[in-house]
Design a protein around this motif. Structure first.
Motif, PDB file in Angstrom:
ATOM      1  N   THR A 181      34.890  85.332  64.005  1.00 33.77           N
ATOM      2  CA  THR A 181      36.059  84.679  64.587  1.00 33.77           C
ATOM      3  C   THR A 181      37.291  85.573  64.485  1.00 33.77           C
ATOM      4  O   THR A 181      38.089  85.680  65.427  1.00 33.77           O
TER       5      THR A 181
ATOM      6  N   HIS B  29      43.328  78.076  70.247  1.00 36.67           N
ATOM      7  CA  HIS B  29      42.975  76.998  69.312  1.00 36.67           C
ATOM      8  C   HIS B  29      44.047  76.906  68.237  1.00 36.67           C
ATOM      9  O   HIS B  29      44.261  77.851  67.471  1.00 36.67           O
TER      10      HIS B  29
ATOM     11  N   LEU C 282      37.147  88.252  67.134  1.00 28.40           N
ATOM     12  CA  LEU C 282      37.568  87.742  68.444  1.00 28.40           C
ATOM     13  C   LEU C 282      39.086  87.601  68.509  1.00 28.40           C
ATOM     14  O   LEU C 282      39.711  87.886  69.540  1.00 28.40           O
TER      15      LEU C 282
ATOM     16  N   ASP D  51      37.432  85.189  74.642  1.00 27.88           N
ATOM     17  CA  ASP D  51      36.401  84.231  75.044  1.00 27.88           C
ATOM     18  C   ASP D  51      35.286  84.963  75.788  1.00 27.88           C
ATOM     19  O   ASP D  51      35.456  85.366  76.942  1.00 27.88           O
TER      20      ASP D  51
ATOM     21  N   ASN E 243      32.503  83.729  76.821  1.00 28.15           N
ATOM     22  CA  ASN E 243      32.023  82.900  77.930  1.00 28.15           C
ATOM     23  C   ASN E 243      32.898  83.066  79.169  1.00 28.15           C
ATOM     24  O   ASN E 243      32.396  83.081  80.305  1.00 28.15           O
ATOM     25  N   ALA E 244      34.203  83.195  78.949  1.00 29.68           N
ATOM     26  CA  ALA E 244      35.109  83.411  80.084  1.00 29.68           C
ATOM     27  C   ALA E 244      34.801  84.734  80.766  1.00 29.68           C
ATOM     28  O   ALA E 244      34.860  84.843  81.999  1.00 29.68           O
TER      29      ALA E 244
ATOM     30  N   THR F 145      40.724  89.273  80.694  1.00 24.59           N
ATOM     31  CA  THR F 145      39.930  88.043  80.614  1.00 24.59           C
ATOM     32  C   THR F 145      40.731  86.931  79.938  1.00 24.59           C
ATOM     33  O   THR F 145      41.439  87.171  78.950  1.00 24.59           O
TER      34      THR F 145
ATOM     35  N   LYS G  57      41.929  84.141  77.627  1.00 22.62           N
ATOM     36  CA  LYS G  57      41.676  83.933  76.201  1.00 22.62           C
ATOM     37  C   LYS G  57      41.494  82.449  75.894  1.00 22.62           C
ATOM     38  O   LYS G  57      41.897  81.582  76.666  1.00 22.62           O
ATOM     39  N   TYR G  58      40.907  82.208  74.731  1.00 23.06           N
ATOM     40  CA  TYR G  58      40.706  80.844  74.254  1.00 23.06           C
ATOM     41  C   TYR G  58      41.763  80.545  73.195  1.00 23.06           C
ATOM     42  O   TYR G  58      41.941  81.312  72.244  1.00 23.06           O
TER      43      TYR G  58
ATOM     44  N   ASP H 103      45.129  82.679  69.506  1.00 22.04           N
ATOM     45  CA  ASP H 103      44.356  83.131  70.663  1.00 22.04           C
ATOM     46  C   ASP H 103      43.118  83.897  70.213  1.00 22.04           C
ATOM     47  O   ASP H 103      43.168  84.683  69.257  1.00 22.04           O
TER      48      ASP H 103
END
Length: 350
Positions: free
Chosen positions: A26, A72, A29, A79, A81-82, A67, A69-70, A76
């Motif tokens: 994590t 939470h 990322l 991602d 998956n993105a 890309t 970002k996710y 940031d």
């Protein structure tokens, strides 16, 4: 097996390891997301080298930067998956880059939080099938040594891959110092958890054992100061591994006592049975309950069976640890209550 998995979970080793791996992945990322506004040429050299090691050059880095970002709780994260779902890239391009990123994160996680690896398993078992004599023997010899093998395939190989002699020396020095210090801490915590004061840390034997402990081979460090290990086993029995030791103990408990009985000799079946159960009962080695279980249950059973002989064994054990390691017990064998608190100053020779 289910029992082994359950014990690993109850001991908190599996959750702790998984939490460490999850946290590192994590954080990685998040680190990628934090650097998404930095051009490839301006990246931290070490991070840039890591990207290049996995085939991620400037063009691919620019794709990663762009890309979505996710987010939470205000933080940031990159991602994957993105990236894999981007419509402005060809299917092959986005899948290949997503695999490269995942390979990088997974591999670096294995360096940060080493765990049993496929290469280690292959070295342990080779082509020998489980259930065969060679297969089971090889697995027994190297059982619980997979961590040390994993370090060889990860940090040792990475150190050797450094480009210059200076960088090789720097990598190995920092690795050795870090693992030795952590090995020393682990050793001392284990000693306290077994009812003994910490070992004196001013001897070369201690730091040699700490170095082996940091490399996942702590049990062999016992032989630097004694001819038996922490389980009162010789080095030959230790080398055979736990499966071989189990069969040896089982044969002594069963066939050995039968032969002694038929020969008219005195047997120690009850005492050996208590030792066997205490050693191999699932959960008997849990770090947070082992000492209480040993003092309040196992030791009392031994005293009930043969008080005189057991007290002599306890006395010999205390003398051996004083002689070999300079240690004393803060919770003596056979006692139902601790006689004092651990003497932490023993670590510096007081």
């Amino acid at each position: 097996s289910r029992i082994a998995d359950a014990v690993m979970k109850v001991s908190l080793l599996s959750p702790w390891t998984q939490a460490g791996r999850w946290a590192f992945g994590t954080e990685f990322l998040g680190f990628i997301a934090d650097n998404s506004n930095v051009a490839f040429k301006d990246l931290n050299p070490k991070f840039k080298n890591t990207l290049q090691k996995y085939g991620i050059e400037e063009g691919k880095w620019n794709i990663i930067r762009a890309t979505k970002k996710y987010e939470h709780e205000g933080a940031d994260f990159f991602d994957v998956n993105a990236l894999a779902n981007r419509s402005d890239l060809t299917e092959d391009a986005r899948e290949d880059l997503a695999k490269q990123v995942l390979e990088m994160i997974n591999t670096e996680t294995n360096f940060a939080v080493p765990s049993a690896s496929l290469k280690g398993r292959l070295l342990v078992g080779g082509e020998a099938k489980a259930g065969t004599l060679i297969g089971e023997l090889s697995r027994s010899v190297l059982m619980y040594k997979n961590f040390g093998i994993t370090l060889i395939y990860t940090h040792m190989m990475r150190g050797l891959a450094q480009t210059s002699l200076t960088s090789k020396a720097g990598y190995f020095a920092s690795f050795l110092i870090g693992t030795t210090v952590m090995g020393a801490a682990a050793m001392q915590l284990k000693e306290i958890a077994k009812g003994r004061d910490p070992r004196e840390m001013t001897t070369k034997e201690f730091w040699g054992a700490a170095m082996l402990q940091g490399g996942g081979l702590g049990i062999f460090g016992d032989f630097l100061s004694s001819n038996v290990n922490r389980f009162d086993s010789s080095i030959s029995k230790t080398l055979v591994g736990p499966v071989g030791a189990f069969y040896d103990d089982f044969s002594r408990l069963t066939l050995g006592n039968i032969l002694e009985y038929t020969a008219g000799k005195k047997t120690n079946a009850v005492d050996e049975g208590i030792n066997f159960v205490s050693r191999y009962l699932p959960g008997s080695s849990l770090w947070y309950s082992r000492l209480a279980m040993e003092r309040l249950v196992v030791d009392q059973l031994r005293l009930w069976n043969d008080p005189r002989r057991t007290r002599k064994k306890f006395s010999r054990r205390e003398k051996r640890y004083r002689k070999d390691y300079g240690q004393r017990y803060w919770w003596k064998p056979g006692k139902t209550n601790p006689n004092r608190n651990p003497n932490f100053e023993a670590a510096i020779g007081n």
